[in-house]
Write an enzyme that holds these catalytic residues in place. Structure first.
Site, PDB file in Angstrom:
ATOM      1  N   HIS A 192     -61.245   9.594 -77.014  1.00 47.74           N
ATOM      2  CA  HIS A 192     -62.547  10.268 -77.061  1.00 47.74           C
ATOM      3  C   HIS A 192     -63.197  10.208 -78.428  1.00 47.74           C
ATOM      4  CE1 HIS A 192     -61.700  12.552 -73.171  1.00 47.74           C
ATOM      5  NE2 HIS A 192     -62.734  11.775 -72.993  1.00 47.74           N
ATOM      6  N   ARG A 299     -71.311   2.584 -64.915  1.00 50.20           N
ATOM      7  CA  ARG A 299     -69.963   2.575 -64.333  1.00 50.20           C
ATOM      8  C   ARG A 299     -69.647   4.000 -63.874  1.00 50.20           C
ATOM      9  NH1 ARG A 299     -68.941  -1.412 -68.846  1.00 50.20           N
ATOM     10  NH2 ARG A 299     -67.808  -3.155 -67.935  1.00 50.20           N
ATOM     11  N   ARG A 336     -73.417   1.627 -60.125  1.00 50.37           N
ATOM     12  CA  ARG A 336     -72.323   0.988 -59.382  1.00 50.37           C
ATOM     13  C   ARG A 336     -71.477   2.072 -58.737  1.00 50.37           C
ATOM     14  NH1 ARG A 336     -68.033  -2.669 -62.532  1.00 50.37           N
ATOM     15  NH2 ARG A 336     -67.266  -0.692 -63.283  1.00 50.37           N
ATOM     16  N   GLU A 439     -67.429 -10.893 -58.749  1.00 48.74           N
ATOM     17  CA  GLU A 439     -66.350 -10.881 -59.740  1.00 48.74           C
ATOM     18  C   GLU A 439     -65.068 -11.475 -59.173  1.00 48.74           C
ATOM     19  OE1 GLU A 439     -66.281  -6.894 -61.397  1.00 48.74           O
ATOM     20  OE2 GLU A 439     -66.518  -5.983 -59.439  1.00 48.74           O
ATOM     21  N   ASP A 463     -64.043  -9.543 -64.706  1.00 47.61           N
ATOM     22  CA  ASP A 463     -63.110  -9.774 -63.610  1.00 47.61           C
ATOM     23  C   ASP A 463     -63.174 -11.195 -63.084  1.00 47.61           C
ATOM     24  OD1 ASP A 463     -61.554  -7.425 -63.150  1.00 47.61           O
ATOM     25  OD2 ASP A 463     -63.426  -6.413 -62.666  1.00 47.61           O
ATOM     26  N   CYS A 510     -73.366  -8.656 -65.985  1.00 47.92           N
ATOM     27  CA  CYS A 510     -73.061  -7.422 -66.700  1.00 47.92           C
ATOM     28  C   CYS A 510     -71.680  -7.440 -67.353  1.00 47.92           C
ATOM     29  CB  CYS A 510     -73.202  -6.213 -65.775  1.00 47.92           C
ATOM     30  SG  CYS A 510     -72.089  -6.291 -64.369  1.00 47.92           S
TER      31      CYS A 510
HETATM   32  C1  PEP Z   1     -66.863  -6.974 -64.932  1.00 46.10           C
HETATM   33  O1  PEP Z   1     -65.824  -7.114 -64.288  1.00 46.10           O
HETATM   34  O2  PEP Z   1     -67.391  -7.898 -65.598  1.00 46.10           O
HETATM   35  C2  PEP Z   1     -67.539  -5.662 -64.983  1.00 46.10           C
HETATM   36  C3  PEP Z   1     -68.713  -5.515 -65.550  1.00 46.10           C
HETATM   37  O3  PEP Z   1     -66.878  -4.608 -64.434  1.00 46.10           O
HETATM   38  P1  PEP Z   1     -65.691  -3.823 -65.199  1.00 46.10           P
HETATM   39  O4  PEP Z   1     -65.602  -4.351 -66.603  1.00 46.10           O
HETATM   40  O5  PEP Z   1     -66.046  -2.385 -65.134  1.00 46.10           O
HETATM   41  O6  PEP Z   1     -64.514  -4.204 -64.348  1.00 46.10           O
HETATM   42 MG    MG Z   2     -65.249  -5.584 -62.892  1.00 44.34          MG
END
Ligand code: PEP
Ligand code: MG
Length: 588
Positions: A192, A299, A336, A439, A463, A510
């Site tokens: 944190h 997120r 999301r 992803e 991912d 993203c």
């Molecule tokens: C990704 O997988 O690129 C993404 C944006 O999601 P996260 O990093 O939250 O898995």
């Molecule tokens: Mg992801």
């Protein structure tokens, strides 16, 4: 002579200044036998210390809310819960009574068990929560000893704070405007204190073992929170190098800030949107500061992580989203749905069974489907919030889509819930934009067909790289195999962008790759017009795009797609980036 230490840079910047050392190691405790007739008094002493600690946490909560906003105050609400947890207090009291020992020793015993339970959690974020438990226990121990509960508000001039650990309870008591940087022996990228410092733009290095001892013998230190290096009593040559890098960085930041209102367009007029990725609604400030086009990825699972083990109610979802969308003014917000599972979940809390390969298991949309009541509550809230704003302002994004049937099922559910809401008198839009995260390679391969079934696509490269290269994104042993410049990854991305174009829908990215200056030219060249990233990365990407022409980006992409090794792609992109930077005299 100057000495140096290495650590992990978790919040970027360069700081040079006088160190102030703050050691908060738990007070060493001795086992003292308490005579049977004094056991009740010892329990009273423990209860008084707990009460004082709760009072102190309340003060911290109010201070945090005032200085940094309600979001950060939530950290202290979690501390309040820990300090007033009846199981914790009853267990400590049980040890005092059954073993006839002093309260300090009993706390230490109970703490040891709690910490090992936290450390066994597979999720890095939740394992880091042991720091919160340690923080609370240290405060109770200090209160038992009648010590001042860790106030550090005596700082008169700007300093670099060096600490074995810096619990958030101490961090918020600091006059943060007098803190040039933090060098910490403990802590991690998701602790944190790191989150708070990053959002305030304070450079931080964690994991710098031995920093306190060195700092105690130093008059000046230089903190390089790009490289993760701390130099104690730098020699004149080092000092002047750090000073010049610091001036350069500050100059860049100021110049970038000046450019915040300039449009993000290439030299030949192609407009690109830069959105912000956020985890906490409080980060909206940063998104606005850097003039993000909107929130490209919220997120939402962080809402759950902050509230666990409780599940957020429909009302809590609703209030969080409403606040965020309102604060973003008229800019679009993409939310999301929970991406829990994999490494982002305490399976124990969710009640799911143990999985041998959680990253390939019940995660993202799959977990949402397996917990219908919990998914429906989130969807209801999202559709209700969307209905409160003009159509298109709120968009819903679904994580880890691996097949078109999942999208179809989501559409069915959304239709059903919208009808329920409308029947109950809520205002709902006929068509809230629904997007799929690409992803998983199967979705990238099917992008053309997928694009006909959704309103937008967002490429999650973090991912996508992990799954297409079979490289666990959080395994250090294979970190060198995790390559955004892999030609296979680039070809998958090119397919997704082309699929989106053919269907006439927006494709955004993203994942972290969208914020990487090395990759931005090739992505623009592949046709990407919407990027979403950590808000602090926006200004550099904006500057880069403004100096790039779409035609040259297309040439860069065309060449990259012909190359067959990651190394060749990387060399090509590095050479092009160096050329661009030199031509335009910019630094990234
Ligand atoms: C990704 O997988 O690129 C993404 C944006 O999601 P996260 O990093 O939250 O898995
Ligand atoms: Mg992801």
């Amino acid at each position: 002579m100057s000495r140096s230490l290495s650590g992990l840079a978790v919040s970027p910047g360069i700081a040079i200044g006088e160190p102030v050392v703050n050691e908060t190691r738990p007070i060493s405790t001795l086992r003292i036998t308490v005579p049977a007739e004094q056991v009740d008094a010892e329990i009273q002493r423990f209860r008084a210390a707990v009460a004082a600690t709760i009072e102190h946490i309340k003060e911290n909560r109010d201070r945090a809310a005032q200085q940094m906003g309600e979001e950060y105050a939530a950290i202290f609400e979690a501390h309040q819960l820990i300090a007033s947890d009846p199981t914790f207090t009853a267990t400590v009291e049980g040890v005092i009574r059954s073993e006839e020992v002093n309260a300090d020793w009993a706390i230490d015993r109970v703490l040891e068990q709690l910490i090992s339970r936290f450390e066994a959690l597979p999720d890095e974020y939740l394992a880091d929560r042991k720091l919160d438990v340690l923080d609370v226990a240290t405060q109770i121990l200090r209160a038992l000893h009648g010590l001042d509960l860790g106030k550090l508000d005596h700082l008169e001039r700007p300093v670099i704070l060096v600490a074995d650990d810096l619990p958030p309870s101490t961090a918020v008591q600091l006059p943060l405007d007098k803190i040039l940087g933090f060098a910490l022996e403990m802590g991690g990228p998701t602790s944190h204190t790191t989150i708070i410092a990053r959002s305030l733009g304070i450079p931080v290095i964690v994991g710098a073992h031995g920093a306190c001892e060195h700092a105690k013998r130093s008059r000046l230190i230089a903190l390089d929170a790009f490289e993760g290096k701390i130099v104690f009593d730098p020699n004149p040559a080092d000092l002047s190098e750090y000073e010049s890098r610091q001036r350069e960085y500050q100059g860049q930041q100021a110049a970038l800030f000046e450019m915040r209102d300039l449009p993000t367009v290439t030299r030949d007029g192609r407009a690109i949107e830069l959105h912000a990725n956020i985890e906490l609604p409080a980060e909206v400030e940063q998104a606005l500061r850097w003039n993000a086009s909107g929130v490209g990825l919220y997120r939402s699972e962080f809402l759950y992580m902050r509230m666990s083990p409780a599940l957020p109610s429909e009302k809590q979802h609703l209030e969080t989203y409403r606040e965020m969308v309102t604060r973003m003014g008229g800019r679009p917000v993409t939310i999301r749905t929970f991406d829990l599972g994999g490494r982002k979940l305490a399976r124990e809390i969710m009640g799911a069974g143990t999985e041998a390969n959680p990253v390939l298991g019940l995660r993202g949309i799959r977990l949402c489907f397996s917990k219908p009541e919990f998914f429906r509550a989130q969807l209801r809230a999202l559709l209700r919030v969307a209905g409160e704003y003009p159509a298109g302002r709120v968009r819903i994004l679904f994580p880890l889509i691996s097949g078109i049937e999942e999208v179809r099922y989501v559409r069915l559910l959304v239709g059903e819930i919208s009808a329920e809401l409308a029947a109950a008198g809520h205002r709902v839009h006929a068509a809230v934009p629904l997007g799929a995260m690409v992803e998983v390679p199967s979705s990238a391969v099917m992008a053309r067909e997928l694009a006909r079934e959704v309103d937008f696509i967002s490429i999650g490269t973090n991912d996508l790289i992990q799954y297409s290269l079979a490289v666990d994104r959080s395994n250090n042993l294979v970190a060198d195999l995790y390559k955004p410049s892999s030609p296979a990854v680039l070809r998958l991305i090119a397919e997704v962008i082309a699929g989106g174009e053919a269907a006439g829908i927006e494709v955004s990215m993203c994942g972290e790759m969208a914020a990487d200056p090395l990759m931005v030219p090739v992505l623009v060249g592949l046709g990407l017009t919407s990027f979403s990233m950590n808000p602090h990365a926006i200004p550099v990407v904006r500057a880069l795009i403004r100096h790039l022409s779409y035609r040259e980006a297309q040439r860069i992409a065309h060449r990259a797609l012909q190359l067959v090794t990651a190394r060749d792609v990387e060399e090509h992109l590095l050479e092009r980036l160096a050329f661009l930077l030199a031509r335009n005299k910019i630094h990234v």
